[in-house]
Design a protein around this motif. Structure first.
Motif, PDB file in Angstrom:
ATOM      1  N   SER A  41     -11.637   1.807   1.711  1.00 23.08           N
ATOM      2  CA  SER A  41     -10.891   0.681   2.083  1.00 23.08           C
ATOM      3  C   SER A  41     -11.491  -0.605   3.185  1.00 23.08           C
ATOM      4  O   SER A  41     -11.150  -1.684   2.942  1.00 23.08           O
ATOM      5  CB  SER A  41      -9.865   1.164   3.296  1.00 23.08           C
ATOM      6  OG  SER A  41      -8.998   2.022   2.636  1.00 23.08           O
ATOM      7  N   TYR A  86      -0.011  -7.666  -5.340  1.00 24.69           N
ATOM      8  CA  TYR A  86      -1.132  -6.072  -5.592  1.00 24.69           C
ATOM      9  C   TYR A  86      -0.286  -5.317  -5.059  1.00 24.69           C
ATOM     10  O   TYR A  86       0.213  -5.200  -3.843  1.00 24.69           O
ATOM     11  CB  TYR A  86      -2.463  -6.672  -4.935  1.00 24.69           C
ATOM     12  CG  TYR A  86      -3.129  -7.713  -5.863  1.00 24.69           C
ATOM     13  CD1 TYR A  86      -3.702  -7.658  -6.800  1.00 24.69           C
ATOM     14  CD2 TYR A  86      -3.221  -9.108  -5.143  1.00 24.69           C
ATOM     15  CE1 TYR A  86      -4.563  -8.632  -7.453  1.00 24.69           C
ATOM     16  CE2 TYR A  86      -3.681 -10.116  -5.817  1.00 24.69           C
ATOM     17  CZ  TYR A  86      -4.482  -9.863  -7.018  1.00 24.69           C
ATOM     18  OH  TYR A  86      -5.011 -10.936  -7.846  1.00 24.69           O
ATOM     19  N   VAL A 128      -1.457  -1.253  -4.087  1.00 26.29           N
ATOM     20  CA  VAL A 128      -3.125  -0.286  -3.684  1.00 26.29           C
ATOM     21  C   VAL A 128      -2.355   1.177  -3.603  1.00 26.29           C
ATOM     22  O   VAL A 128      -1.575   1.291  -2.709  1.00 26.29           O
ATOM     23  CB  VAL A 128      -3.622  -0.680  -2.728  1.00 26.29           C
ATOM     24  CG1 VAL A 128      -4.866   0.280  -2.697  1.00 26.29           C
ATOM     25  CG2 VAL A 128      -4.112  -2.288  -2.833  1.00 26.29           C
ATOM     26  N   VAL A 170       0.827  -1.316   0.120  1.00 25.24           N
ATOM     27  CA  VAL A 170      -0.147   0.008   0.120  1.00 25.24           C
ATOM     28  C   VAL A 170       0.978   1.162  -0.005  1.00 25.24           C
ATOM     29  O   VAL A 170       1.784   1.335   0.890  1.00 25.24           O
ATOM     30  CB  VAL A 170      -0.888  -0.115   1.386  1.00 25.24           C
ATOM     31  CG1 VAL A 170      -1.861   1.206   1.231  1.00 25.24           C
ATOM     32  CG2 VAL A 170      -1.758  -1.236   1.105  1.00 25.24           C
ATOM     33  N   ARG A 192      -9.721  -0.156 -10.561  1.00 23.44           N
ATOM     34  CA  ARG A 192      -8.688  -1.659 -10.747  1.00 23.44           C
ATOM     35  C   ARG A 192      -8.215  -1.534 -12.101  1.00 23.44           C
ATOM     36  O   ARG A 192      -8.879  -1.228 -13.027  1.00 23.44           O
ATOM     37  CB  ARG A 192      -9.387  -2.749 -10.440  1.00 23.44           C
ATOM     38  CG  ARG A 192      -8.382  -3.880 -10.359  1.00 23.44           C
ATOM     39  CD  ARG A 192      -9.175  -5.289 -10.225  1.00 23.44           C
ATOM     40  NE  ARG A 192      -8.135  -6.130 -10.503  1.00 23.44           N
ATOM     41  CZ  ARG A 192      -8.676  -7.550 -11.001  1.00 23.44           C
ATOM     42  NH1 ARG A 192      -9.938  -7.585 -11.353  1.00 23.44           N
ATOM     43  NH2 ARG A 192      -7.964  -8.476 -11.510  1.00 23.44           N
ATOM     44  N   LEU A 212      -4.787  -1.230  -7.667  1.00 24.26           N
ATOM     45  CA  LEU A 212      -5.878  -0.588  -7.257  1.00 24.26           C
ATOM     46  C   LEU A 212      -5.815   0.577  -6.619  1.00 24.26           C
ATOM     47  O   LEU A 212      -4.825   0.914  -6.026  1.00 24.26           O
ATOM     48  CB  LEU A 212      -6.610  -1.559  -6.277  1.00 24.26           C
ATOM     49  CG  LEU A 212      -6.923  -3.019  -6.948  1.00 24.26           C
ATOM     50  CD1 LEU A 212      -5.770  -4.038  -6.197  1.00 24.26           C
ATOM     51  CD2 LEU A 212      -8.362  -3.571  -6.518  1.00 24.26           C
TER      52      LEU A 212
END
Length: 487
Positions: free
Chosen positions: A293, A145, A147, A7, A264, A269
């Protein structure tokens, strides 16, 4: 992999997401460019829905005493939030710095790896994950991933190539926290002959002021404005001299309104201000970011764990894009009311007349409080489907609890309110992801959306995915859709 999820950004959205992922057991690294929290507090309170979300996670006691109010506004026109009947009012004077401190402590306790002084510079995506580069680092970090929770000027959004259409800024406003001055609180703002002023008083004597002078075009700035700019505008609009006050921090913002066209793109994302910017009318921006979130966390966790396909992440876009779109509509409408001149007076007068109608008050109060959100979960049109579950007081075993307390582990909850053995048996293949709770209702008001409900399936974000009676889809279909195939 260095972590399952990286993140970028340790603001409210990034910290809330980190906590949500850790509740689900997902390893997460949060990268923050600043070496320490800035102390700035753009957001100063919580909408009713955010109060409920924090209650669902057991976070409210961490904030200490919270002053709440049922006084709201839409574009400066007063609203009674009490008509919504929530167990909570809106919090008006919680600085964003406090919110970030509480969320960071919570996320760290859960095991989130929060790294300050780490500046994100880029990424590369492949079939297995993303490689994230940092300024001055000798190697990239790997994750499945990425974010972006890195704010309105999001570097993640720009590098990933997300489209960010919207309307350009027309007006610049100033925001400042000051000491050494006594001002009358004006939480909903006040129109003057030349613009708008707002005052909020914090318990420690600090005053938050917002001031916007009509017809003031935005300036390109490389830093915060000087306090003399703020005090000069304040004096022109109010006649009050605040030049001797001590500014704690100052910022400028505009009425620009933008939203990404997709939340996304592959393994990247966006959440929070990285996905949407707008005039901060009623403090909805930070609150919507936190709720982004909460919507994303459990879904991303399910995909990482392998209990659900990536199709679940598409629902994050579909659900939160619509919330963001409606947010921009209501904040642009409020911008017209707040920043407009005499030409807007007829609109203000008509709106004031409409607010004599209880249904209009409930509609606008729910909109600015975040309680009007209803996702398309399929399966019918029962009042509760897709909406957030209000607080239910329950008898559970030998103790009392609430529907919100049952959501604290951030798992799904199947509420069995009639001791239905067949229902519990049908849910058994999902009990590794869904808690099945047999309980009885206490003191439930008649005539509300929960009247007559014998069972309800709650998602980890507190929204209702299935009810009995009322859903056309059967329980296993709903469980499979939101929690993946049963064991």
């Amino acid at each position: 992999m260095d972590a399952s999820v990286i993140v970028v950004g340790a603001g409210p959205a990034g910290l809330m997401l980190a906590g949500e992922l850790r509740l689900a057991g997902i390893d997460v690294i949060v990268l923050e460019r600043l070496p320490e929290r800035s102390g700035e507090s753009r957001g100063i309170g919580f909408t009713i829905r955010t109060m409920e979300v924090f209650e669902q996670r057991g976070l409210l006691p961490r904030f200490g005493e919270i002053r709440t109010s049922e006084d709201g506004h839409f574009g400066g026109v007063p609203l009674d939030l009490g008509v919504l009947g929530s167990a909570h009012g809106a919090a008006r004077t919680v600085p964003q710095s406090t919110t970030e401190s509480v969320l960071e402590s919570w996320a760290r306790e859960l095991g989130a790896d929060i790294r300050r002084g780490q500046e994100f510079t880029g990424f590369a995506e492949d079939a297995d994950g993303v490689s994230v580069t940092l300024r001055g680092a000798d190697r990239a970090l790997r994750a499945r991933y990425l974010v972006g929770c890195d704010g309105g000027h999001s570097r993640v959004r720009k590098i990933a190539g997300f489209d960010f259409p919207g309307t350009e800024a027309t007006t610049e406003l100033f925001l400042a926290d000051v000491r050494g001055v006594e001002l009358e609180p004006r939480m909903s703002g006040r129109q003057t002959a030349g613009g708008m002023v707002m005052v909020a008083r914090f318990p420690d004597g600090l005053h938050r002021i917002i001031v916007g002078e009509r017809g003031t075009p935005p300036r390109k700035r490389t830093g915060p404005p000087d306090f003399t700019e703020v005090s000069d505008v304040w004096k022109r609009l109010t006649g009050v001299d605040i030049s001797t006050a001590e500014p704690v921090w100052i910022s400028a913002f505009t009425d620009a309104a933008r939203q990404v066209t997709e939340y996304r793109r592959g393994r990247v994302l966006l959440a929070g201000d990285a996905a949407h910017v707008h005039l901060p009318a009623g403090g909805q921006g930070m609150n919507t970011s936190i709720q982004d979130s909460v919507n994303l966390g459990w879904k991303l966790a399910a995909v990482v764990r392998g209990t659900h396909s990536e199709a679940l992440l598409d629902s994050y876009h579909h659900e939160r894009y619509e919330v963001g779109r409606r947010l921009l509509v209501n904040t642009r409408a409020q911008s017209t009311l707040i920043l407009g001149g005499d030409e807007v007076n007829p609109l203000r007068e008509v709106l004031g007349e409409l607010l004599d109608q209880p249904e209009v008050v409930r509609h606008l109060a729910a909109k600015v409080s975040g309680l009007d959100i209803r996702y398309d979960v399929g399966g019918g049109s029962a009042p509760l489907l897709g909406a957030r579950m209000p607080q239910l007081d329950l008898e559970y075993g030998n103790r009392r609890t609430t529907s919100w307390e049952l959501l604290r582990p951030a798992r799904g909850v199947l509420l069995d309110l009639t001791d239905n053995a067949t229902l519990r048996r049908r849910a058994r293949p999902w009990t590794d992801r869904v808690d099945v709770v047999t309980a009885t209702l206490r003191d439930t008001p008649s005539g509300g959306p929960t009247t007559g409900i014998s069972a309800a399936l709650l998602r980890p974000d507190g929204h209702v995915a299935w009810t009995a009676p009322g859903s056309h889809a059967d329980l296993p279909m709903a469980l499979n859709r939101w929690f993946g195939p049963g064991r």
